[in-house]
Design a protein around this motif. Structure first.
Motif, short mmCIF file in Angstrom:
data_model
loop_
_atom_site.label_atom_id
_atom_site.label_comp_id
_atom_site.label_asym_id
_atom_site.label_seq_id
_atom_site.Cartn_x
_atom_site.Cartn_y
_atom_site.Cartn_z
N ALA A 31 0.92 -1.29 0.10
CA ALA A 31 0.06 0.22 -0.01
C ALA A 31 0.86 1.23 0.07
O ALA A 31 0.45 2.07 -0.85
N ALA A 32 1.99 1.24 0.77
CA ALA A 32 2.79 2.40 1.01
C ALA A 32 3.38 2.43 -0.31
O ALA A 32 3.56 3.67 -0.83
N ALA A 33 3.87 1.49 -1.01
CA ALA A 33 4.53 1.56 -2.33
C ALA A 33 3.71 2.12 -3.50
O ALA A 33 3.94 2.92 -4.23
N LEU A 34 2.45 1.59 -3.55
CA LEU A 34 1.41 2.16 -4.50
C LEU A 34 1.06 3.40 -4.28
O LEU A 34 0.86 4.43 -5.21
N GLN A 35 1.01 3.95 -3.06
CA GLN A 35 0.60 5.17 -2.73
C GLN A 35 1.77 6.41 -3.29
O GLN A 35 1.65 7.54 -3.79
N GLU A 36 3.03 5.83 -2.81
CA GLU A 36 4.17 6.81 -3.48
C GLU A 36 4.12 6.75 -5.03
O GLU A 36 4.41 7.97 -5.62
N LEU A 37 3.81 5.64 -5.69
CA LEU A 37 3.83 5.75 -6.90
C LEU A 37 2.71 6.69 -7.62
O LEU A 37 2.89 7.17 -8.48
N ILE A 38 1.69 6.46 -7.00
CA ILE A 38 0.35 7.26 -7.41
C ILE A 38 0.60 8.48 -7.22
O ILE A 38 0.30 9.79 -8.21
N GLU A 39 1.19 9.12 -6.01
CA GLU A 39 1.47 10.64 -5.95
C GLU A 39 2.48 10.95 -6.69
O GLU A 39 2.50 12.14 -7.16
N ALA A 40 3.42 10.20 -7.16
CA ALA A 40 4.58 10.50 -8.03
C ALA A 40 3.92 10.76 -9.53
O ALA A 40 4.34 11.84 -10.15
N GLU A 41 3.02 9.94 -9.92
CA GLU A 41 2.61 10.25 -11.09
C GLU A 41 1.62 11.36 -11.25
O GLU A 41 1.89 12.15 -12.21
N LEU A 42 0.95 11.65 -10.17
CA LEU A 42 0.34 13.05 -10.17
C LEU A 42 1.22 14.17 -10.06
O LEU A 42 1.12 15.19 -11.00
N THR A 43 2.09 14.15 -9.40
CA THR A 43 3.15 15.11 -9.39
C THR A 43 3.89 15.37 -10.87
O THR A 43 4.13 16.66 -11.24
N GLY A 44 3.90 14.47 -11.49
CA GLY A 44 4.63 14.56 -12.97
C GLY A 44 3.49 15.08 -13.93
O GLY A 44 3.72 15.78 -14.77
N GLN A 45 2.05 14.77 -13.71
CA GLN A 45 1.18 15.09 -14.55
C GLN A 45 0.77 16.68 -14.21
O GLN A 45 0.61 17.41 -15.21
N ILE A 46 0.93 17.09 -12.99
CA ILE A 46 0.51 18.62 -12.86
C ILE A 46 1.93 19.28 -12.93
O ILE A 46 1.74 20.74 -12.67
N ARG A 47 2.91 18.73 -12.54
CA ARG A 47 4.48 19.44 -12.69
C ARG A 47 4.58 20.27 -11.41
O ARG A 47 5.10 21.42 -11.70
N ALA A 48 4.12 19.89 -10.45
CA ALA A 48 4.29 20.41 -9.10
C ALA A 48 4.35 19.56 -8.00
O ALA A 48 3.20 18.73 -8.07
N SER A 87 -9.80 15.87 -14.07
CA SER A 87 -9.64 14.46 -13.29
C SER A 87 -8.41 13.79 -13.39
O SER A 87 -7.52 13.91 -14.19
N PHE A 88 -7.99 12.81 -12.71
CA PHE A 88 -7.00 12.05 -12.60
C PHE A 88 -7.34 10.54 -12.20
O PHE A 88 -7.96 10.40 -10.77
N PHE A 89 -6.83 9.46 -12.96
CA PHE A 89 -7.02 8.12 -12.38
C PHE A 89 -5.33 7.54 -12.69
O PHE A 89 -5.07 7.64 -13.94
N PRO A 90 -4.78 6.82 -11.79
CA PRO A 90 -3.55 6.53 -11.99
C PRO A 90 -3.40 5.35 -13.22
O PRO A 90 -4.28 4.60 -13.15
N GLU A 91 -2.50 5.47 -14.13
CA GLU A 91 -2.28 4.50 -15.06
C GLU A 91 -1.80 3.05 -14.49
O GLU A 91 -2.29 2.03 -14.98
N LEU A 92 -1.29 3.01 -13.30
CA LEU A 92 -1.07 1.75 -12.54
C LEU A 92 -2.19 1.09 -12.22
O LEU A 92 -2.31 -0.16 -11.99
N LEU A 93 -3.24 1.58 -11.91
CA LEU A 93 -4.47 1.05 -11.60
C LEU A 93 -5.49 1.00 -12.74
O LEU A 93 -6.29 2.05 -12.88
N GLU A 94 -5.70 0.05 -13.21
CA GLU A 94 -6.73 0.15 -14.49
C GLU A 94 -8.10 -0.24 -13.82
O GLU A 94 -8.11 -1.02 -12.99
N PRO A 95 -9.29 0.58 -14.36
CA PRO A 95 -10.38 0.39 -13.76
C PRO A 95 -10.82 -1.15 -13.88
O PRO A 95 -10.70 -1.86 -14.85
N ARG A 96 -11.56 -1.37 -12.70
CA ARG A 96 -12.05 -2.77 -12.54
C ARG A 96 -11.07 -4.09 -12.82
O ARG A 96 -11.60 -4.87 -13.75
#
Length: 105
Positions: A31-48, A87-96
């Motif tokens: 869970a910690a690793a996935l959360q870190e990856l999700i936050e990093a992906e969002l940071t890259g997407q919004i550039r901050a 909107s944002f949905f991480p690429e790591l987690l594909e829906p369903r």
């Protein structure tokens, strides 16, 4: 991808240092690793980074929404970041789709 590698490196350092906020169960580490990856992906997407003010920023964070993820290690609770606009949905987690199948496609 550099953000993902940086997030994993930071997580590895926290695990090696015996960070008290991380527990030793596989589900908690996952869970910690996935959360870190999700936050990093969002940071890259919004550039901050969180709370960072830059002229290149494309959106603003607006909390998290809960997401339960079923894994072979057990169910884990994640926080999917929300944006004020868009909107944002991480690429790591594909829906369903189970995470073990999404990671090893």
């Amino acid at each position: 991808m550099a953000h993902d590698q940086s997030a994993m490196h930071q997580l590895a350092e926290r695990l090696q240092d015996g960070d008290a906020t991380l527990t030793t169960s596989i589900a908690d580490i996952l869970a910690a690793a996935l959360q870190e990856l999700i936050e990093a992906e969002l940071t890259g997407q919004i550039r901050a980074e969180h709370g960072e003010r830059t002229p290149f920023r494309t959106a603003h964070r607006n909390g998290h929404r809960p997401k339960r993820l079923s894994t072979p290690a057990g169910d884990v609770e994640l926080g999917i970041p929300k944006l004020r606009q868009g909107s944002f949905f991480p690429e790591l987690l594909e829906p369903r789709r189970r995470i073990d199948k999404a990671l090893w496609r």
